[in-house]
Design an enzyme around this catalytic site. Structure first.
Site, PDB file in Angstrom:
ATOM      1  N   ARG A 221      12.170   3.472   1.677  1.00  7.88           N
ATOM      2  CA  ARG A 221      11.856   2.576   2.792  1.00  7.88           C
ATOM      3  C   ARG A 221      13.062   1.664   3.004  1.00  7.88           C
ATOM      4  NH1 ARG A 221       6.485  -0.842   3.995  1.00  7.88           N
ATOM      5  NH2 ARG A 221       5.925   1.268   4.634  1.00  7.88           N
TER       6      ARG A 221
ATOM      7  N   ARG B  81       0.807  -1.222   0.000  1.00 14.11           N
ATOM      8  CA  ARG B  81       0.000   0.000   0.000  1.00 14.11           C
ATOM      9  C   ARG B  81       0.836   1.266   0.000  1.00 14.11           C
ATOM     10  NH1 ARG B  81      -3.923  -1.309   3.978  1.00 14.11           N
ATOM     11  NH2 ARG B  81      -2.986  -3.323   3.659  1.00 14.11           N
ATOM     12  N   THR B  82       1.925   1.301   0.731  1.00 10.75           N
ATOM     13  CA  THR B  82       2.684   2.548   0.786  1.00 10.75           C
ATOM     14  C   THR B  82       3.295   2.874  -0.577  1.00 10.75           C
ATOM     15  OG1 THR B  82       3.178   2.156   3.115  1.00 10.75           O
ATOM     16  CG2 THR B  82       4.518   3.781   1.986  1.00 10.75           C
TER      17      THR B  82
ATOM     18  N   LYS C  65      23.649  -7.813  -6.236  1.00 10.34           N
ATOM     19  CA  LYS C  65      25.038  -8.079  -6.612  1.00 10.34           C
ATOM     20  C   LYS C  65      26.013  -7.427  -5.634  1.00 10.34           C
ATOM     21  CE  LYS C  65      23.578  -7.887 -11.445  1.00 10.34           C
ATOM     22  NZ  LYS C  65      23.526  -6.989 -12.603  1.00 10.34           N
TER      23      LYS C  65
ATOM     24  N   HIS D 189       7.462   6.456  10.396  1.00  8.94           N
ATOM     25  CA  HIS D 189       6.722   6.301   9.146  1.00  8.94           C
ATOM     26  C   HIS D 189       5.829   7.540   9.034  1.00  8.94           C
ATOM     27  CE1 HIS D 189       4.738   4.778   5.758  1.00  8.94           C
ATOM     28  NE2 HIS D 189       4.267   3.628   6.193  1.00  8.94           N
TER      29      HIS D 189
END
Lengths: 185, 307
Positions: free
Chosen positions: B104, B54-55, B82, B132
């Site tokens: 995030r 959702r974010t 990598k 948040h």
């Protein structure tokens, strides 16, 4: 610095009455019209025009308000903030939209408004009513209905004060010289 | 404002200004063409080192509604696999020419570091157990729409895994900024060891506070973060802290129910509570897009930082 009073309350009342008549005359009546005022003073002026039209034409013309902040072309160049809600009570498609603002200057606000209205629908025609046209256009835009053509210097300040929006007892439009502080438009 | 990293950086006036703008964008979202050209030519990239539906979708929707170009960076399919460092990844993306980066990361403070490295605006979309902020703003915006412009005197219980929750911290700070009084409700093991200076009270028994609160804000128990044996069993936890229909019936009739998602329907919050008339859960999601539009607009659109 105060320079001159362009309109007092009676002048403004007469200008509203005349513009209201011109709008009805140009459009052969008031059916299919919708008046959309641009924030911050446009909605109040649009309501006055609608009241005038109702008094002599006996038609209640719908009145809307429009915020053009998100459509401006100077976003990021200066502090642009939304000034009020966009509320248009009817579908504009097929109607004649009359945009209403207090002062016409560079024309950029009107250009943004044309974009904003286009996203609401496809009007049959759009027209523009302003209380003061102060010149210095930067775009090929002109007003259909004008309260007063007022030649100004670019640095001068046209101050519109309405009882609905500016916390004043009496309406007025004044011209102020560049050294004055505050004011808008 | 150049970055949005933490609610702690915002005073009440700044929070209110963002929420006021969100109102304007909620109006835009209700239109037939829910899109404005405000951020035409701007590029917003989302850089997610943790999974999210959702974010990430909410930010990308917000950016698209503002006519910005969006790029999405999923760590799983990238050079991070990598061995590329966060610094190099961020610098590489910046070199493509971007205006805002939505970050995030599982490490608290990662967005702050990114903000020091690049010129673009950085938005914290969740960093570890820290903050948040956009979730907090959308929570406050949603509640404000039902409680009037101020939350003065509003009593909020945030129920669940406070210790592991960045949402609990940000939302508590944001609600408090607007005048609400927040109580954390959880077993002692799920409360942070130190709450020095946090403007909250703590309760360990949900049934004690049920009748007094105006908002029940339920958090998910984050099994992926639990690690240590903080709870005997989830079942025991749900028996004491689950928002069942029976518990909801003991709340005041006008108590709102909120949840940041994703929800565990059933034990954590009963289906009839989530879908009930006092639930703001779905509205939180819709409002999330409007609030993130306001954040993007404030950071890279309005020019508030230009002057």
């Amino acid at each position: 610095m105060f320079r001159t009073r362009v309109f007092d309350a009676s002048d403004l009342r007469r200008a509203h009455t005349r513009i209201a008549h011109e709008i009805v005359e140009r459009n052969h009546g008031a059916q299919d019209l919708v008046l959309i005022g641009l924030h911050t003073r446009g909605p109040a002026i649009a309501r006055r025009l609608a009241a005038a039209i109702a008094s002599f034409e006996e038609v209640d013309v719908p009145v809307g308000s429009l915020d053009v902040a998100f459509y401006r072309d100077d976003i990021g160049l200066r502090n642009v903030q939304p000034l009020g809600p966009t509320e248009v009570p009817v579908d504009v498609t097929g109607r004649v939209v009359v945009l209403v603002d207090d002062v016409l200057f560079t024309g950029r606000t009107i250009r943004a408004a044309l974009d904003a209205v286009t996203e609401l629908g496809r009007p049959r025609a759009m027209q523009l009513a302003v209380l003061v046209d102060r010149g210095h256009r930067e775009l090929p835009i002109r007003a259909d209905f004008v309260g007063k053509n007022l030649p100004t210097g670019v640095g001068e300040d046209v101050r519109v004060r309405l009882s609905e929006t500016d916390d004043v007892a009496e309406d007025a439009i004044e011209l102020w010289a560049p050294d004055a502080s505050g004011g808008s438009e | 404002m150049k970055h949005l990293l933490s609610i702690e950086d915002l005073d009440r006036a700044a929070v209110e200004a963002l929420l006021d703008q969100s109102d304007a964008f909620l109006d835009v979202l209700a239109r037939d063409i829910p899109k404005v050209p405000a951020l035409r030519g701007k590029t917003v990239v989302s850089l997610f080192y943790e999974e999210s539906t959702r974010t990430r979708l909410s930010f990308e929707t917000a950016a698209k509604r503002l006519s910005a170009d969006t790029m999405s960076f999923a760590v799983g399919s990238s050079s991070v696999k990598k061995g590329e460092s966060l610094l190099d990844t961020v610098k590489t993306i910046e070199a493509m020419g971007i205006d805002a980066m939505v970050v995030r990361h599982h490490a608290a403070g990662a967005p702050h570091r990114v903000a020091q490295w690049i010129d673009a605006s950085v938005i914290n979309a969740g960093d570890g157990r820290h903050e948040h902020p956009t979730q907090a703003l959308l929570d406050a915006f949603t509640l404000r729409r039902h409680r009037g412009p101020s939350l003065d005197g509003c009593r909020v219980a945030i129920i669940g895994d406070i210790r592991n929750s960045r949402v609990a911290r940000s939302t508590m700070l944001c609600f408090t900024r607007l005048g609400a009084r927040v109580t954390f409700v959880a077993p002692p093991t799920l409360i942070p060891e130190r709450l020095d200076g946090w403007p909250v009270t703590v309760a360990h028994d949900l049934d004690d506070v049920l009748g007094e609160i105006d908002v029940a804000y339920v958090l998910r128990v984050q099994e992926e973060r639990l690690g240590q044996a903080l709870l005997p069993t989830l079942r025991e936890y749900y028996a004491r802290y689950g928002l069942t229909a029976e518990r909801a019936a003991r709340m005041k009739p006008d108590t709102f129910v909120m949840h940041p998602g994703p929800m565990i329907r059933g034990p954590e919050i009963a289906t009839e509570v989530v879908d009930g008339p006092r639930s703001l859960v779905r509205e939180q999601v819709t409002n999330g897009v409007a609030v993130r539009m306001a954040v993007l607009w404030s950071l890279i659109g309005s020019g508030g930082h230009v002057a």
